[in-house]
Design a protein around this motif. Sequence first.
Motif, mmCIF file in Angstrom:
data_model
loop_
_atom_site.group_PDB
_atom_site.id
_atom_site.type_symbol
_atom_site.label_atom_id
_atom_site.label_comp_id
_atom_site.label_asym_id
_atom_site.label_seq_id
_atom_site.Cartn_x
_atom_site.Cartn_y
_atom_site.Cartn_z
ATOM 1 N N GLU A 76 0.835 -1.200 0.000
ATOM 2 C CA GLU A 76 0.000 0.000 0.000
ATOM 3 C C GLU A 76 0.871 1.253 0.000
ATOM 4 O OE1 GLU A 76 -3.427 2.228 -0.207
ATOM 5 O OE2 GLU A 76 -3.259 0.045 -0.326
ATOM 6 N N LYS A 77 1.935 1.222 0.807
ATOM 7 C CA LYS A 77 2.845 2.354 0.877
ATOM 8 C C LYS A 77 3.538 2.573 -0.474
ATOM 9 C CE LYS A 77 6.816 3.926 3.557
ATOM 10 N NZ LYS A 77 7.764 3.560 4.624
ATOM 11 N N THR A 78 3.986 1.512 -1.100
ATOM 12 C CA THR A 78 4.628 1.599 -2.414
ATOM 13 C C THR A 78 3.649 2.084 -3.463
ATOM 14 O OG1 THR A 78 5.995 -0.290 -1.788
ATOM 15 C CG2 THR A 78 5.999 0.331 -4.096
ATOM 16 N N HIS A 79 2.438 1.574 -3.395
ATOM 17 C CA HIS A 79 1.394 1.974 -4.360
ATOM 18 C C HIS A 79 1.079 3.463 -4.215
ATOM 19 C CE1 HIS A 79 -2.069 1.601 -6.985
ATOM 20 N NE2 HIS A 79 -2.823 2.180 -6.063
ATOM 21 N N ASN A 80 0.979 3.948 -2.997
ATOM 22 C CA ASN A 80 0.676 5.364 -2.768
ATOM 23 C C ASN A 80 1.829 6.268 -3.187
ATOM 24 O OD1 ASN A 80 -1.887 4.904 -1.835
ATOM 25 N ND2 ASN A 80 -1.301 4.872 0.305
ATOM 26 N N ASN A 81 3.052 5.793 -3.027
ATOM 27 C CA ASN A 81 4.231 6.588 -3.396
ATOM 28 C C ASN A 81 4.391 6.718 -4.917
ATOM 29 O OD1 ASN A 81 4.941 7.141 -0.784
ATOM 30 N ND2 ASN A 81 6.393 5.447 -0.645
ATOM 31 N N LYS A 82 3.810 5.827 -5.674
ATOM 32 C CA LYS A 82 3.908 5.879 -7.132
ATOM 33 C C LYS A 82 3.199 7.111 -7.683
ATOM 34 C CE LYS A 82 4.320 0.954 -8.083
ATOM 35 N NZ LYS A 82 3.673 -0.207 -8.690
ATOM 36 N N PHE A 83 2.168 7.532 -7.029
ATOM 37 C CA PHE A 83 1.362 8.639 -7.553
ATOM 38 C C PHE A 83 1.770 9.993 -6.982
ATOM 39 C CE2 PHE A 83 -1.358 4.864 -7.879
ATOM 40 C CZ PHE A 83 -1.495 4.834 -9.243
ATOM 41 N N GLU A 84 2.745 10.047 -6.127
ATOM 42 C CA GLU A 84 3.169 11.319 -5.534
ATOM 43 C C GLU A 84 4.187 12.000 -6.393
ATOM 44 O OE1 GLU A 84 4.376 10.713 -1.518
ATOM 45 O OE2 GLU A 84 2.370 10.191 -0.896
#
Length: 100
Positions: free
Chosen positions: A92-100
């Motif tokens: 989830e953390k990796t997935h959220n960081n992709k869009f930042e």
Amino acid sequence: MKTNDEFERYQKAQKKVKELKGFYRHLLVFVIVMIGLIYINLKYTPEVLWFIWPMIGSIVPLVFHGAKISNSFPFFNKDWEEKKIKQFMEEEKTHNNKFE
């Protein structure tokens, strides 16, 4: 730090002992009930061995309980749950960081 590690190990060992005690209690109840059913069956209706059916039905949960205690099924233990939770949190953390 060492005392904290020792305390955690103690708690884990205590939990294992409690689980093992529960399994032994389950096994004892199984043996007592089966002895009673076998006695009743052979005393009153020896021509039909019906005690086998409740025995089979009672062995299945006993086997699963024993497997859970011995960690034969890795998806039953808490370590597996903790690893999966951490894995999903990291995803989830990796997935959220992709869009930042």
